[in-house]
Motif scaffolding. Structure first.
Motif, PDB file in Angstrom:
ATOM      1  N   HIS A   1      27.659  31.873  77.182  1.00 15.38           N
ATOM      2  CA  HIS A   1      26.845  30.700  76.874  1.00 15.38           C
ATOM      3  C   HIS A   1      27.503  29.792  75.826  1.00 15.38           C
ATOM      4  N   LYS A   2      28.575  30.261  75.189  1.00 16.75           N
ATOM      5  CA  LYS A   2      29.229  29.486  74.134  1.00 16.75           C
ATOM      6  C   LYS A   2      30.423  28.678  74.634  1.00 16.75           C
ATOM      7  N   MET A   3      30.674  28.713  75.926  1.00 18.48           N
ATOM      8  CA  MET A   3      31.805  27.966  76.480  1.00 18.48           C
ATOM      9  C   MET A   3      31.649  26.475  76.215  1.00 18.48           C
ATOM     10  N   GLY A   4      32.775  25.788  76.069  1.00 20.15           N
ATOM     11  CA  GLY A   4      32.753  24.341  75.874  1.00 20.15           C
ATOM     12  C   GLY A   4      33.794  23.664  76.733  1.00 20.15           C
ATOM     13  N   GLY A   5      33.767  22.341  76.760  1.00 16.32           N
ATOM     14  CA  GLY A   5      34.784  21.558  77.453  1.00 16.32           C
ATOM     15  C   GLY A   5      34.807  21.787  78.953  1.00 16.32           C
ATOM     16  N   VAL A   6      36.025  21.819  79.509  1.00 12.87           N
ATOM     17  CA  VAL A   6      36.217  21.982  80.952  1.00 12.87           C
ATOM     18  C   VAL A   6      35.658  23.318  81.429  1.00 12.87           C
ATOM     19  N   ALA A   7      35.823  24.366  80.612  1.00 16.89           N
ATOM     20  CA  ALA A   7      35.320  25.688  80.991  1.00 16.89           C
ATOM     21  C   ALA A   7      33.800  25.660  81.172  1.00 16.89           C
ATOM     22  N   LYS A   8      33.095  24.953  80.302  1.00 17.22           N
ATOM     23  CA  LYS A   8      31.635  24.853  80.408  1.00 17.22           C
ATOM     24  C   LYS A   8      31.224  24.077  81.660  1.00 17.22           C
ATOM     25  N   ILE A   9      31.940  22.994  81.955  1.00 14.91           N
ATOM     26  CA  ILE A   9      31.635  22.201  83.150  1.00 14.91           C
ATOM     27  C   ILE A   9      31.807  23.059  84.400  1.00 14.91           C
TER      28      ILE A   9
ATOM     29  N   PHE B   1      28.765  24.379  86.925  1.00 13.55           N
ATOM     30  CA  PHE B   1      28.839  24.042  88.350  1.00 13.55           C
ATOM     31  C   PHE B   1      28.720  25.298  89.206  1.00 13.55           C
ATOM     32  N   LEU B   2      29.467  26.334  88.821  1.00 14.67           N
ATOM     33  CA  LEU B   2      29.437  27.585  89.589  1.00 14.67           C
ATOM     34  C   LEU B   2      28.080  28.280  89.478  1.00 14.67           C
ATOM     35  N   GLN B   3      27.479  28.245  88.282  1.00 10.56           N
ATOM     36  CA  GLN B   3      26.166  28.868  88.112  1.00 10.56           C
ATOM     37  C   GLN B   3      25.104  28.144  88.929  1.00 10.56           C
TER      38      GLN B   3
ATOM     39  N   VAL C   1      23.192  33.206  81.092  1.00  7.93           N
ATOM     40  CA  VAL C   1      23.542  31.875  81.598  1.00  7.93           C
ATOM     41  C   VAL C   1      22.969  31.644  82.991  1.00  7.93           C
ATOM     42  N   PHE C   2      23.066  32.653  83.853  1.00  3.89           N
ATOM     43  CA  PHE C   2      22.576  32.514  85.227  1.00  3.89           C
ATOM     44  C   PHE C   2      21.055  32.350  85.260  1.00  3.89           C
ATOM     45  N   LEU C   3      20.350  33.124  84.461  1.00  2.00           N
ATOM     46  CA  LEU C   3      18.881  33.023  84.422  1.00  2.00           C
ATOM     47  C   LEU C   3      18.429  31.680  83.856  1.00  2.00           C
ATOM     48  N   ARG C   4      19.152  31.186  82.873  1.00  4.15           N
ATOM     49  CA  ARG C   4      18.814  29.869  82.316  1.00  4.15           C
ATOM     50  C   ARG C   4      18.993  28.775  83.372  1.00  4.15           C
ATOM     51  N   MET C   5      20.007  28.919  84.201  1.00  3.55           N
ATOM     52  CA  MET C   5      20.210  27.946  85.278  1.00  3.55           C
ATOM     53  C   MET C   5      19.076  28.049  86.302  1.00  3.55           C
ATOM     54  N   LEU C   6      18.680  29.269  86.638  1.00  2.00           N
ATOM     55  CA  LEU C   6      17.551  29.449  87.557  1.00  2.00           C
ATOM     56  C   LEU C   6      16.280  28.818  86.993  1.00  2.00           C
TER      57      LEU C   6
ATOM     58  N   ASN D   1       8.023  48.863  87.687  1.00  2.00           N
ATOM     59  CA  ASN D   1       6.672  48.682  88.221  1.00  2.00           C
ATOM     60  C   ASN D   1       6.506  47.413  89.036  1.00  2.00           C
ATOM     61  N   GLU D   2       7.427  46.472  88.871  1.00  2.89           N
ATOM     62  CA  GLU D   2       7.330  45.201  89.590  1.00  2.89           C
ATOM     63  C   GLU D   2       8.011  45.307  90.960  1.00  2.89           C
ATOM     64  N   LYS D   3       7.669  44.374  91.860  1.00  7.11           N
ATOM     65  CA  LYS D   3       8.355  44.228  93.136  1.00  7.11           C
ATOM     66  C   LYS D   3       8.972  42.835  93.179  1.00  7.11           C
ATOM     67  N   PHE D   4      10.239  42.761  93.592  1.00  4.30           N
ATOM     68  CA  PHE D   4      10.991  41.507  93.507  1.00  4.30           C
ATOM     69  C   PHE D   4      11.404  40.995  94.880  1.00  4.30           C
ATOM     70  N   ASP D   5      11.510  39.670  94.957  1.00  2.24           N
ATOM     71  CA  ASP D   5      12.037  39.042  96.169  1.00  2.24           C
ATOM     72  C   ASP D   5      13.555  39.148  96.216  1.00  2.24           C
ATOM     73  N   VAL D   6      14.176  38.972  95.057  1.00  4.13           N
ATOM     74  CA  VAL D   6      15.634  39.041  94.957  1.00  4.13           C
ATOM     75  C   VAL D   6      16.011  39.794  93.683  1.00  4.13           C
ATOM     76  N   ILE D   7      16.969  40.698  93.806  1.00  5.06           N
ATOM     77  CA  ILE D   7      17.562  41.361  92.647  1.00  5.06           C
ATOM     78  C   ILE D   7      19.053  41.045  92.660  1.00  5.06           C
ATOM     79  N   THR D   8      19.556  40.516  91.566  1.00  5.80           N
ATOM     80  CA  THR D   8      20.966  40.142  91.491  1.00  5.80           C
ATOM     81  C   THR D   8      21.738  41.112  90.599  1.00  5.80           C
ATOM     82  N   LEU D   9      22.942  41.437  91.030  1.00  4.85           N
ATOM     83  CA  LEU D   9      23.897  42.212  90.238  1.00  4.85           C
ATOM     84  C   LEU D   9      25.211  41.441  90.275  1.00  4.85           C
ATOM     85  N   ILE D  10      25.394  40.567  89.325  1.00  4.71           N
ATOM     86  CA  ILE D  10      26.542  39.663  89.312  1.00  4.71           C
ATOM     87  C   ILE D  10      27.597  40.204  88.355  1.00  4.71           C
ATOM     88  N   GLN D  11      28.681  40.696  88.946  1.00  2.00           N
ATOM     89  CA  GLN D  11      29.746  41.359  88.179  1.00  2.00           C
ATOM     90  C   GLN D  11      29.154  42.503  87.346  1.00  2.00           C
TER      91      GLN D  11
END
Length: 318
Positions: free
Chosen positions: A77-85, A89-91, A121-126, A167-177
């Motif tokens: 989440h601390k990336m800046g500049g081109v890396a952040k862009i 975009f990828l997220q 970062v991914f959850l914040r984008m969602l 205890n919850e039931k989910f529509d989607v579960i992600t395991l990213i890397q």
């Protein structure tokens, strides 16, 4: 400078819940990237070469050492500049891929669990796309890393999900890397499938040992090894086999450019060969290298069909 800190380790004797009767040592190495320990580890292949595992494996007590605060996913989440862009975009593209799996039912109603969420970062984008964190759930072993997400209105589940019932039931579960970090991936996948709603999806991204960079740097420098944090590494065949064993069906497999593995593999090589000044050039913060190796990987994908970044989407039967 190499660390003088030895961590506790344990023997690995099972692959897909079966005793390992034979293996081949394909490489060896140490923690080139973060230098958290001085242990040397073997990289062994099993399941006819379709899986590579770390031996010996760090014990649970060592996690606080090998996952240092500098670990990139904790700093994403601390990336800046081109890396952040590039990151954003990828997220965004990734988040839309998840949402579109069930968008027909209304994106505000989709319940999503991100396992091993890191800095979130991914959850914040969602949350940004959906407009709410009410149906978003973050999981990681570190309560400290989850606290900011909790304050932002995202639900949190701390700890190893293999150790308690969800205890919850989910529509989607992600395991990213993430799956490569798990001590027993098949057990985790089976447990997570129970937490899926009927027709729900497991969205997995993980390194592929069939990639060109994995083969070039196979003796130990490949950054996909992430010694000693990556315990199990797969190719498409072994992930399809695991899906079958977990009674999940494969919906989609796709490969993407992943410049970081090229960059950090070269960094590992130069660092180990005692060229620190050259090694310092090879970092994910170097925008020129990110551009060069993204283009390079895109060309490889065009002609070779595979890169080191593999996505596989699995579905639970209705």
């Amino acid at each position: 400078m190499q660390s003088n800190n030895f961590i506790k380790t344990q023997k690995v004797d099972k692959c897909f819940d079966k005793e390992i009767e034979s293996y081949a040592v394909v490489g060896k190495g140490r923690d080139f990237e973060y230098n958290t320990c001085s242990n040397t580890f073997e990289l062994r292949s099993c399941d006819n070469g379709d899986i590579i595992y770390l031996h010996p494996a760090p014990t649970q007590d060592a996690l606080g050492i090998i996952y240092s605060p500098e670990f990139i996913p904790f700093q994403f989440h601390k990336m800046g500049g081109v890396a952040k862009i590039g990151r954003d975009f990828l997220q965004y593209k990734k988040a839309m891929s998840v949402i579109k799996l069930l968008d027909r039912s209304g994106r505000h109603k989709i319940k999503i669990l991100d396992v091993g969420c890191g800095s979130g970062v991914f959850l914040r984008m969602l949350k940004k796309i959906i407009g709410s964190g009410q149906n978003l759930y973050a999981n990681d072993f570190s309560e400290a890393i989850l606290e900011p997400l909790k304050k932002e209105g995202i639900n949190v589940i701390a700890g190893n999900l293999d150790e308690f019932a969800i205890n919850e039931k989910f529509d989607v579960i992600t395991l990213i890397q993430v799956i490569e970090h798990l001590p027993n991936p098949l057990k985790t996948i089976k447990n997570l499938s129970i937490a899926l709603k009927d027709g729900g999806y497991l969205f997995i991204e993980t390194p592929s040992i069939d990639s060109l960079d994995a083969k070039i740097f196979s003796k130990g420098y490949w950054d996909g090894y992430q010694i000693p944090r990556h315990l199990w590494l797969f190719n498409e065949r072994s992930l399809r086999k695991m899906a079958l064993l977990a009674n999940l069906r494969v919906i989609k497999v796709k490969y993407f450019p992943y410049p970081i593995f090229w960059i950090h593999s070269l960094k590992n090589m130069f660092s180990d060969r005692n060229y620190p000044r050259i090694a310092r050039i090879f970092t994910y913060r170097n925008p020129l290298l990110l551009i060069i190796f993204t283009i390079f990987d895109a060309i490889i994908l065009m002609f070779y069909g595979k890169t080191s970044h593999m996505r596989i989407v699995l579905q639970k039967g209705d």
